[in-house]
Write a protein that holds these residues in place. Structure first.
Motif, PDB file in Angstrom:
ATOM      1  N   LYS A  19       5.555  -6.954  -5.774  1.00 40.03           N
ATOM      2  CA  LYS A  19       4.723  -6.171  -4.753  1.00 40.03           C
ATOM      3  C   LYS A  19       3.461  -6.595  -4.630  1.00 40.03           C
ATOM      4  O   LYS A  19       2.920  -6.839  -5.975  1.00 40.03           O
ATOM      5  CB  LYS A  19       4.795  -4.576  -5.535  1.00 40.03           C
ATOM      6  CG  LYS A  19       3.936  -3.664  -4.672  1.00 40.03           C
ATOM      7  CD  LYS A  19       4.269  -2.245  -5.169  1.00 40.03           C
ATOM      8  CE  LYS A  19       3.493  -1.281  -4.611  1.00 40.03           C
ATOM      9  NZ  LYS A  19       3.526   0.002  -4.931  1.00 40.03           N
TER      10      LYS A  19
ATOM     11  N   LYS B  23       7.993  -5.260   2.235  1.00 45.48           N
ATOM     12  CA  LYS B  23       6.810  -4.236   2.310  1.00 45.48           C
ATOM     13  C   LYS B  23       5.941  -4.722   3.656  1.00 45.48           C
ATOM     14  O   LYS B  23       5.433  -5.805   3.181  1.00 45.48           O
ATOM     15  CB  LYS B  23       6.188  -4.044   1.189  1.00 45.48           C
ATOM     16  CG  LYS B  23       7.068  -3.369  -0.132  1.00 45.48           C
ATOM     17  CD  LYS B  23       7.172  -1.808   0.192  1.00 45.48           C
ATOM     18  CE  LYS B  23       8.037  -1.222  -1.086  1.00 45.48           C
ATOM     19  NZ  LYS B  23       8.206   0.055  -0.991  1.00 45.48           N
TER      20      LYS B  23
ATOM     21  N   ASN C  91       1.589  -4.146  -0.012  1.00 45.12           N
ATOM     22  CA  ASN C  91       2.687  -4.748   0.876  1.00 45.12           C
ATOM     23  C   ASN C  91       2.665  -6.479   0.601  1.00 45.12           C
ATOM     24  O   ASN C  91       1.777  -7.089   0.179  1.00 45.12           O
ATOM     25  CB  ASN C  91       2.219  -4.614   2.372  1.00 45.12           C
ATOM     26  CG  ASN C  91       2.445  -3.199   2.690  1.00 45.12           C
ATOM     27  OD1 ASN C  91       3.469  -2.363   2.674  1.00 45.12           O
ATOM     28  ND2 ASN C  91       1.239  -2.605   2.717  1.00 45.12           N
TER      29      ASN C  91
END
Length: 326
Positions: free
Chosen positions: A17, A58, A127
């Motif tokens: 992440k 993401k 993201n």
């Protein structure tokens, strides 16, 4: 500055992440930019966002054209679809940034920069990719965003009008005289990016609405783009044939590669084929009829009158047919 949150979890990320899967350092920023409107910037931003989400990444998005808000409206409709149908559709975290309206130019620019940097920092923490949709005009906020791009994608319609934004071309010899305004701006922002963090901007020019016919015009544009790419340091890529998602699928905001789109494209192609075949059949029927009657008319005067009458009839029929088709 406003944020739209999908309130749903995306798929399991492929890479850690908040890490750029390309460089491994922060989120990868993709700016969709072109100072000319109507080239497909919002369409491109939406397709890339959905494709990356479907791959499991993401994704965060920023709309700098908040007044027109095409990209933002699409995502709002997408959230509405999720709420109404209670179906899982991956959706990015989204910020829409409105330009500051202060009368002081310096204050306005500083406020715009702060708003953009705040949104970018927030989305970059959460993201793998951040996609920035810019307006079809030249303003400080758009130029500032260009300077933060890791990848810059410039959609253009496959025509000389859009090509003029990249380079000034001699109309007789088709030689490139000099880079145009947008190319010079990108070059400036590349310098800004190098000074700020030593980074580079990978520039991709995407050719939209490519003709299926290998026409002379298409060949000339291909050759010119190849030459422009050599001195401007950009890559040429094929783009979209049409923007169906914003015509038939804008309000439901469906996935661009779904069953609805396939059926829409199928029936559109079948209808066009029917119209073409019918038109050809009618033309040859009239032509054949004219040849028979002409052979029957020995007098040239009557033959010319008959030809004129048939031509007018055919023109009126085709005009009526086209009107009904539209």
């Amino acid at each position: 500055m406003s944020e739209t949150n999908a309130q749903i979890d995306n798929k399991q990320p492929i890479s850690p992440k908040g890490k750029d899967p390309i460089t491994g350092d922060g989120a990868h920023v993709i700016v969709i930019g072109n100072e000319k409107g109507g080239t497909g910037k919002s369409t491109t931003a939406m397709h890339i966002a959905v494709a990356l989400l479907r791959l499991g990444y993401k994704v965060g998005t920023i709309d700098l054209d908040a007044r027109q808000a095409t990209f933002s409206r699409y995502l709002q409709n997408r959230l509405g679809f999720i709420k109404h149908h209670k179906k899982y559709i991956p959706t990015p975290s989204h910020f829409a940034i409105e330009q500051n309206l202060s009368s002081n130019v310096q204050e306005r620019r500083e406020a715009d920069e702060l708003a953009f940097e705040g949104a970018l920092a927030e989305l970059s923490r959460k993201n793998h990719f951040v996609i920035v949709d810019t307006p079809g005009s030249s303003n400080h906020l758009s130029r500032f965003a260009h300077g933060h791009a890791d990848t810059l994608i410039t959609p253009i319609n496959d025509c000389f009008v859009d090509l003029d934004l990249l380079a000034i071309i001699d109309p007789d010899s088709y030689k490139i005289k000099s880079p145009s305004v947008y190319t010079r701006m990108v070059d400036t922002q590349r310098g800004v990016r190098r000074k700020r963090d030593g980074g580079t901007i990978n520039w991709i020019v995407m050719r939209n609405r490519l003709s299926h016919v290998n026409s002379k015009n298409k060949q000339q544009i291909s050759a010119l783009l190849q030459r422009i790419s050599e001195f401007a340091g950009l890559t040429i890529a094929p783009g979209y044939g049409e923007r169906v998602v914003f015509r038939e699928l804008f309000h439901p905001s469906c996935i661009p590669f779904g069953w609805n789109l396939i059926m829409t494209a199928f029936f559109a192609d079948a209808y066009c084929l029917f119209v073409c075949c019918t038109s050809v059949f009618i033309f040859y029927s009239f032509f054949d009829y004219w040849l028979v009657l002409r052979a029957m008319c020995k007098d040239l005067k009557y033959s010319l009158s008959l030809s004129l009458a048939l031509s007018l009839s055919l023109s009126l029929y085709l005009s009526l047919f086209i009107s009904l088709s539209n």
